[in-house]
Design a protein around this motif. Sequence first.
Motif, short mmCIF file in Angstrom:
data_model
loop_
_atom_site.label_atom_id
_atom_site.label_comp_id
_atom_site.label_asym_id
_atom_site.label_seq_id
_atom_site.Cartn_x
_atom_site.Cartn_y
_atom_site.Cartn_z
N GLY A 13 7.14 0.84 5.69
CA GLY A 13 6.90 -0.31 4.83
C GLY A 13 5.70 -0.02 3.94
N VAL A 14 5.86 -0.22 2.63
CA VAL A 14 4.81 0.13 1.68
C VAL A 14 4.48 -1.05 0.77
CG1 VAL A 14 5.44 2.59 1.72
CG2 VAL A 14 6.45 1.10 0.00
N ALA A 15 3.23 -1.08 0.30
CA ALA A 15 2.78 -2.16 -0.58
C ALA A 15 3.28 -1.98 -2.01
CB ALA A 15 1.25 -2.24 -0.57
N ASP A 16 3.34 -0.74 -2.49
CA ASP A 16 3.73 -0.43 -3.86
C ASP A 16 4.74 0.70 -3.80
OD1 ASP A 16 3.90 0.69 -6.46
OD2 ASP A 16 1.86 0.07 -6.95
N LEU A 17 6.02 0.38 -3.95
CA LEU A 17 7.08 1.37 -3.80
C LEU A 17 6.94 2.52 -4.80
CD1 LEU A 17 9.67 2.24 -2.32
CD2 LEU A 17 10.96 0.87 -3.99
N PHE A 52 10.27 1.34 1.83
CA PHE A 52 10.80 0.01 1.56
C PHE A 52 9.62 -0.94 1.48
CE2 PHE A 52 13.64 -3.61 3.13
CZ PHE A 52 14.47 -3.61 2.01
N GLY A 53 9.67 -1.94 0.64
CA GLY A 53 8.58 -2.89 0.55
C GLY A 53 8.20 -3.44 1.92
N ARG A 54 6.90 -3.49 2.19
CA ARG A 54 6.42 -3.93 3.51
C ARG A 54 6.93 -5.32 3.86
NH1 ARG A 54 1.82 -2.96 7.05
NH2 ARG A 54 1.23 -4.93 8.02
N ASP A 55 6.83 -6.27 2.92
CA ASP A 55 7.27 -7.63 3.20
C ASP A 55 8.78 -7.69 3.41
OD1 ASP A 55 7.64 -7.02 0.51
OD2 ASP A 55 7.12 -9.02 -0.21
N SER A 56 9.52 -6.93 2.62
CA SER A 56 10.98 -6.91 2.77
C SER A 56 11.40 -6.27 4.09
CB SER A 56 11.62 -6.14 1.61
OG SER A 56 11.37 -6.79 0.39
N LEU A 57 10.70 -5.24 4.50
CA LEU A 57 11.01 -4.58 5.77
C LEU A 57 10.73 -5.52 6.95
CD1 LEU A 57 11.98 -2.03 7.21
CD2 LEU A 57 9.63 -1.17 7.13
N ALA A 58 9.60 -6.23 6.88
CA ALA A 58 9.28 -7.20 7.94
C ALA A 58 10.34 -8.31 7.99
CB ALA A 58 7.89 -7.80 7.71
N GLU A 59 10.74 -8.80 6.81
CA GLU A 59 11.76 -9.84 6.76
C GLU A 59 13.08 -9.33 7.35
OE1 GLU A 59 14.27 -12.37 3.42
OE2 GLU A 59 12.33 -11.54 2.86
N ASP A 60 13.46 -8.10 7.00
CA ASP A 60 14.70 -7.53 7.50
C ASP A 60 14.69 -7.43 9.03
OD1 ASP A 60 17.30 -6.23 7.09
OD2 ASP A 60 16.28 -4.41 7.76
N GLY A 67 -0.88 -7.86 9.37
CA GLY A 67 -1.36 -6.85 10.33
C GLY A 67 -1.72 -5.58 9.59
N SER A 68 -2.75 -4.95 10.05
CA SER A 68 -3.16 -3.69 9.45
C SER A 68 -3.93 -2.91 10.51
CB SER A 68 -4.04 -3.93 8.21
OG SER A 68 -5.22 -4.62 8.59
N ALA A 116 -3.98 9.96 5.99
CA ALA A 116 -3.22 8.72 5.81
C ALA A 116 -2.60 8.70 4.43
CB ALA A 116 -4.15 7.50 5.98
N ASP A 117 -1.37 8.21 4.36
CA ASP A 117 -0.73 8.04 3.06
C ASP A 117 -1.34 6.80 2.38
OD1 ASP A 117 0.56 5.71 3.99
OD2 ASP A 117 2.57 6.57 3.92
N PRO A 118 -0.94 6.47 1.16
CA PRO A 118 -1.56 5.35 0.46
C PRO A 118 -1.45 3.99 1.18
CG PRO A 118 -0.43 6.74 -1.11
CD PRO A 118 -0.06 7.25 0.26
N ASP A 119 -0.52 3.86 2.12
CA ASP A 119 -0.38 2.61 2.86
C ASP A 119 -1.00 2.68 4.25
OD1 ASP A 119 1.46 0.58 1.31
OD2 ASP A 119 2.19 2.60 0.88
N GLY A 120 -1.70 3.78 4.55
CA GLY A 120 -2.38 3.90 5.83
C GLY A 120 -1.54 4.49 6.94
N HIS A 121 -0.31 4.93 6.65
CA HIS A 121 0.52 5.56 7.67
C HIS A 121 -0.10 6.92 8.01
CE1 HIS A 121 3.53 2.47 7.24
NE2 HIS A 121 3.55 2.68 5.94
#
Length: 142
Positions: A13-17, A52-60, A67-68, A116-121
Amino acid sequence: MSFDPRISMITLGVADLAAATAFYEKLGFEKSSASQESVTFFKMKGTALGLFGRDSLAEDAGVAEEGSGFRAVTLAHNLGSEAEVDAAYAHALACGATAVKKPEKVFWGGYSGYFADPDGHLWELAFNPFMENDENGFMQLP
C-alpha cells in the motif's frame, strides 16, 4: 485441501502511486503491461510485486488504514557477496531509498543492511554464507 506454500504476489500500500512506481522502476523493476491507472504490477522472478493506494488496499481488505511505523514485515533480497550487498544498498539510496541500517556483519554470521522505500516499507539486503542462491538467484534452503 492443503495450503500450497507459495506467494504469488506481494502488494504494498502506497501513498503516491506514481512516485512509488518511479522509485521501483529506478531500482530496476520491470513494469508489467497489466498495470492500470490505480495499480502497478512489476515482474519478478517467481512472483509479482503490486503497488496499490494505501487507502484503497485497506478498504479492499476491510481494515482501518491508519497506522505507521514498524509493520513487523520486511522484504528480503539475498545476494552472492558482501560487495554485492554494498552495491545494491548504494543503488537503492541513489534511487531515493532511505537508509535505515548500513550493511554490516550481523550476529547470525552473515552481512546485511536495511533501507526503506518512499512509503517506509523495509527491504533487507543480505549475504548469507550458509545458504547459496541458485543460478536464477533463488535462495536454496536445506
